[in-house]
Write a protein that holds these residues in place. Structure first.
Motif, PDB file in Angstrom:
ATOM      1  N   ARG A  61       5.097  74.856  59.090  1.00  0.00           N
ATOM      2  CA  ARG A  61       4.672  74.370  57.780  1.00  0.00           C
ATOM      3  C   ARG A  61       4.712  72.842  57.795  1.00  0.00           C
ATOM      4  O   ARG A  61       5.644  72.244  58.319  1.00  0.00           O
ATOM      5  CB  ARG A  61       5.595  74.901  56.688  1.00  0.00           C
ATOM      6  CG  ARG A  61       5.544  76.407  56.499  1.00  0.00           C
ATOM      7  CD  ARG A  61       6.624  76.830  55.526  1.00  0.00           C
ATOM      8  NE  ARG A  61       6.389  76.296  54.186  1.00  0.00           N
ATOM      9  CZ  ARG A  61       7.332  76.138  53.262  1.00  0.00           C
ATOM     10  NH1 ARG A  61       8.592  76.428  53.556  1.00  0.00           N
ATOM     11  NH2 ARG A  61       7.035  75.660  52.066  1.00  0.00           N
ATOM     12  N   MET A  62       3.710  72.236  57.190  1.00  0.00           N
ATOM     13  CA  MET A  62       3.662  70.782  57.105  1.00  0.00           C
ATOM     14  C   MET A  62       4.219  70.371  55.750  1.00  0.00           C
ATOM     15  O   MET A  62       3.544  70.492  54.721  1.00  0.00           O
ATOM     16  CB  MET A  62       2.222  70.276  57.288  1.00  0.00           C
ATOM     17  CG  MET A  62       1.657  70.506  58.683  1.00  0.00           C
ATOM     18  SD  MET A  62       2.407  69.454  59.967  1.00  0.00           S
ATOM     19  CE  MET A  62       3.543  70.610  60.735  1.00  0.00           C
ATOM     20  N   LEU A  63       5.446  69.904  55.734  1.00  0.00           N
ATOM     21  CA  LEU A  63       6.155  69.585  54.498  1.00  0.00           C
ATOM     22  C   LEU A  63       6.215  68.078  54.268  1.00  0.00           C
ATOM     23  O   LEU A  63       5.848  67.275  55.121  1.00  0.00           O
ATOM     24  CB  LEU A  63       7.579  70.155  54.569  1.00  0.00           C
ATOM     25  CG  LEU A  63       7.676  71.659  54.841  1.00  0.00           C
ATOM     26  CD1 LEU A  63       9.135  72.061  55.002  1.00  0.00           C
ATOM     27  CD2 LEU A  63       7.013  72.449  53.723  1.00  0.00           C
ATOM     28  N   GLY A  69       9.138  57.706  56.965  1.00  0.00           N
ATOM     29  CA  GLY A  69       8.635  58.361  58.173  1.00  0.00           C
ATOM     30  C   GLY A  69       9.696  59.274  58.757  1.00  0.00           C
ATOM     31  O   GLY A  69      10.892  59.134  58.471  1.00  0.00           O
ATOM     32  N   THR A  70       9.287  60.200  59.591  1.00  0.00           N
ATOM     33  CA  THR A  70      10.243  61.112  60.202  1.00  0.00           C
ATOM     34  C   THR A  70      11.179  60.345  61.134  1.00  0.00           C
ATOM     35  O   THR A  70      10.822  59.297  61.688  1.00  0.00           O
ATOM     36  CB  THR A  70       9.528  62.196  61.018  1.00  0.00           C
ATOM     37  OG1 THR A  70       8.869  61.582  62.141  1.00  0.00           O
ATOM     38  CG2 THR A  70       8.516  62.958  60.183  1.00  0.00           C
ATOM     39  N   THR A 270       4.416  58.879  48.489  1.00  0.00           N
ATOM     40  CA  THR A 270       5.533  59.650  49.052  1.00  0.00           C
ATOM     41  C   THR A 270       5.746  59.319  50.520  1.00  0.00           C
ATOM     42  O   THR A 270       6.780  58.794  50.911  1.00  0.00           O
ATOM     43  CB  THR A 270       5.343  61.172  48.884  1.00  0.00           C
ATOM     44  OG1 THR A 270       5.215  61.465  47.494  1.00  0.00           O
ATOM     45  CG2 THR A 270       6.552  61.938  49.445  1.00  0.00           C
ATOM     46  N   SER A 271       4.740  59.617  51.366  1.00  0.00           N
ATOM     47  CA  SER A 271       4.882  59.375  52.806  1.00  0.00           C
ATOM     48  C   SER A 271       3.527  59.504  53.468  1.00  0.00           C
ATOM     49  O   SER A 271       2.533  59.873  52.833  1.00  0.00           O
ATOM     50  CB  SER A 271       5.851  60.394  53.435  1.00  0.00           C
ATOM     51  OG  SER A 271       5.283  61.696  53.404  1.00  0.00           O
ATOM     52  N   PRO A 275       1.129  65.800  59.781  1.00  0.00           N
ATOM     53  CA  PRO A 275       0.381  65.911  61.043  1.00  0.00           C
ATOM     54  C   PRO A 275       0.056  64.555  61.675  1.00  0.00           C
ATOM     55  O   PRO A 275       0.084  64.409  62.900  1.00  0.00           O
ATOM     56  CB  PRO A 275      -0.898  66.648  60.627  1.00  0.00           C
ATOM     57  CG  PRO A 275      -0.539  67.376  59.382  1.00  0.00           C
ATOM     58  CD  PRO A 275       0.448  66.496  58.677  1.00  0.00           C
ATOM     59  N   ALA A 276      -0.243  63.567  60.830  1.00  0.00           N
ATOM     60  CA  ALA A 276      -0.555  62.237  61.361  1.00  0.00           C
ATOM     61  C   ALA A 276       0.663  61.614  62.025  1.00  0.00           C
ATOM     62  O   ALA A 276       0.549  60.917  63.044  1.00  0.00           O
ATOM     63  CB  ALA A 276      -1.082  61.330  60.248  1.00  0.00           C
ATOM     64  N   GLN A 277       1.846  61.856  61.480  1.00  0.00           N
ATOM     65  CA  GLN A 277       3.058  61.324  62.097  1.00  0.00           C
ATOM     66  C   GLN A 277       3.336  61.995  63.444  1.00  0.00           C
ATOM     67  O   GLN A 277       3.789  61.349  64.394  1.00  0.00           O
ATOM     68  CB  GLN A 277       4.245  61.507  61.154  1.00  0.00           C
ATOM     69  CG  GLN A 277       4.153  60.658  59.883  1.00  0.00           C
ATOM     70  CD  GLN A 277       5.445  60.670  59.100  1.00  0.00           C
ATOM     71  OE1 GLN A 277       6.494  60.264  59.596  1.00  0.00           O
ATOM     72  NE2 GLN A 277       5.385  61.141  57.858  1.00  0.00           N
ATOM     73  N   ILE A 278       3.051  63.287  63.534  1.00  0.00           N
ATOM     74  CA  ILE A 278       3.209  63.994  64.805  1.00  0.00           C
ATOM     75  C   ILE A 278       2.254  63.412  65.848  1.00  0.00           C
ATOM     76  O   ILE A 278       2.628  63.189  67.008  1.00  0.00           O
ATOM     77  CB  ILE A 278       2.957  65.504  64.608  1.00  0.00           C
ATOM     78  CG1 ILE A 278       4.066  66.111  63.739  1.00  0.00           C
ATOM     79  CG2 ILE A 278       2.869  66.227  65.954  1.00  0.00           C
ATOM     80  CD1 ILE A 278       3.735  67.467  63.180  1.00  0.00           C
TER      81      ILE A 278
END
Length: 401
Positions: A61-63, A69-70, A270-271, A275-278
């Motif tokens: 799930r993409m939360l 950022g992560t 929010t952020s 998926p883009a951060q991955i």
């Protein structure tokens, strides 16, 4: 009728986006237009980057993520700064946003008071002054001449600084000029800034990997470590990895500034999308061959344009040192008459003429604070660039001097 906030009255839309839209409008009439207005690599993002995002999205799930950022991505960014730039940052000194532009936007929102000044050496990226004005700031735009390689000198910097200065922006390699600073040149600027303790430095280094003629990149943070507590080092995924549409920018800077930027981001977007951060993490930690391959291709394209423009007597272009633009001098065209009998009064008129007559979209130097020039993006194929130069030459040949 809706009420529009007065703060927008002094802010202009992006000039490069406007030129690109004008090109699209002309093309919609059936005319073959070459759009060199936007700086966007024509390569696809490398497969391992996109696959990382898709594979994770298929099984997880993409939360929402943390606003900054992560943790995984910020660790990858910290490792990048250490590996490539010789800079040590903890993850709470790193922010991730929707492109480098949002990083800059958040930083200005967090720091500028009405009347504060930001020194933006011209030619500058088109969005810098408009963001400053949006928050009630005052852009100060000292000219950096072609004779000095479009670089800010200590003398010009000193003359631009006042008690109201809150930011100095550096962009290297520069958009639109391609200018690059050596470590010695950065240290000389740092020596001036050391005498102005209230001035923060924003070093936009998003083109760092696109350097030509064997040049080596030196981050402002490495050249001037004594200014670390008031330096924001800005970068992103768009240029080096051909990831413009993924919208991932990042920065490293003092904790209090990063924390303030996080507050703004948490209450706005929010952020960055998960998926883009991955994808960004995969880019930073994966094979870097693509970065070198892109740079080599950009240098070939730079050479083609420099050689072509050199054959047009009325135009001037010193070889850009980096990035993927050509900032072409057109002083000799000012005052010339078009076949329709119109006089080219400035570089805005020159750019319009090149679009109307040559069907090549370029951005006038006025948008970058230094005239008379026009900018073309060289981030497209050699065949397209060769045709564009041919059309520019033909259009210039039709002018009456």
């Amino acid at each position: 009728m809706s009420h529009i906030a007065s703060r927008l009255s002094a802010v202009k839309p992006s000039a490069s986006m406007a030129v690109s839209q004008a090109a699209k409008d002309l093309a919609a009439t059936g005319i073959d237009v070459i759009d060199l207005g936007l700086g966007e690599p024509d390569f696809p993002a490398p497969a391992h980057i996109t696959e990382a995002a898709f594979a994770t999205a298929r099984k997880e799930r993409m939360l929402y993520t943390a606003s900054l950022g992560t943790t995984d991505l910020r660790k990858a960014i910290a490792a990048k700064f250490k590996r490539e730039n010789g800079l040590d940052y903890a993850i709470d000194e790193i922010a991730v946003a929707n492109g480098a532009k949002q990083i800059i936007f958040n930083a200005l929102m967090a720091t500028l008071e009405v009347g504060d000044e930001a020194v933006l050496p011209a030619p500058y990226f088109v969005s810098y002054p408009e963001m400053v004005k949006l928050f009630g700031g005052v852009p100060v735009t000292p000219a950096c001449s072609a004779q000095n390689g479009f670089r800010l000198t200590p003398e010009v910097l000193e003359a631009a600084l006042t008690e109201k200065t809150r930011w100095l922006f550096l962009n290297m390699p520069g958009n639109p000029s391609g200018a690059v600073y050596t470590e010695a040149q950065l240290k000389a600027l740092g020596a001036v800034l050391a005498r102005y303790p209230d001035v923060m430095i924003l070093s936009d280094e998003i083109y760092e990997h696109i350097l030509f003629d064997g040049r080596k990149f030196v981050s402002f943070g490495l050249a001037c470590p004594e200014l670390r507590d008031r330096s924001l080092i800005v970068n992103g995924m768009s240029k080096a990895y051909a990831m413009t549409g993924w919208r991932v920018g990042y920065a490293a800077g003092p904790k209090n500034l990063i924390k303030a930027m996080a507050t703004i981001q948490s209450q706005s977007c929010t952020s960055v999308s998960a998926p883009a951060q991955i994808a960004a993490k995969a880019a930073l930690e994966g094979p870097q061959d693509c970065v070198t391959e892109f740079r080599v291709e950009f240098e070939r394209r730079r050479d083609l344009v420099v050689e072509g423009i050199a054959k047009i007597n009325a135009l001037s272009l010193d070889p850009p040192e980096g990035a993927f633009y050509a900032y072409i001098g057109c002083a000799a065209l000012i005052g010339a008459k078009t076949p329709a009998g119109q006089t080219l009064e400035d570089d805005v008129a020159v750019a319009k003429y090149l679009l109307d007559e040559g069907h090549v979209a370029a951005v006038p130097g006025t948008a970058y604070g230094l005239s008379p020039f026009f900018r073309i993006s060289t981030a497209t194929s050699e065949a397209v660039l060769a045709e564009a130069v041919k059309r520019i030459a033909a259009a210039v040949a039709k002018l009456e001097f």
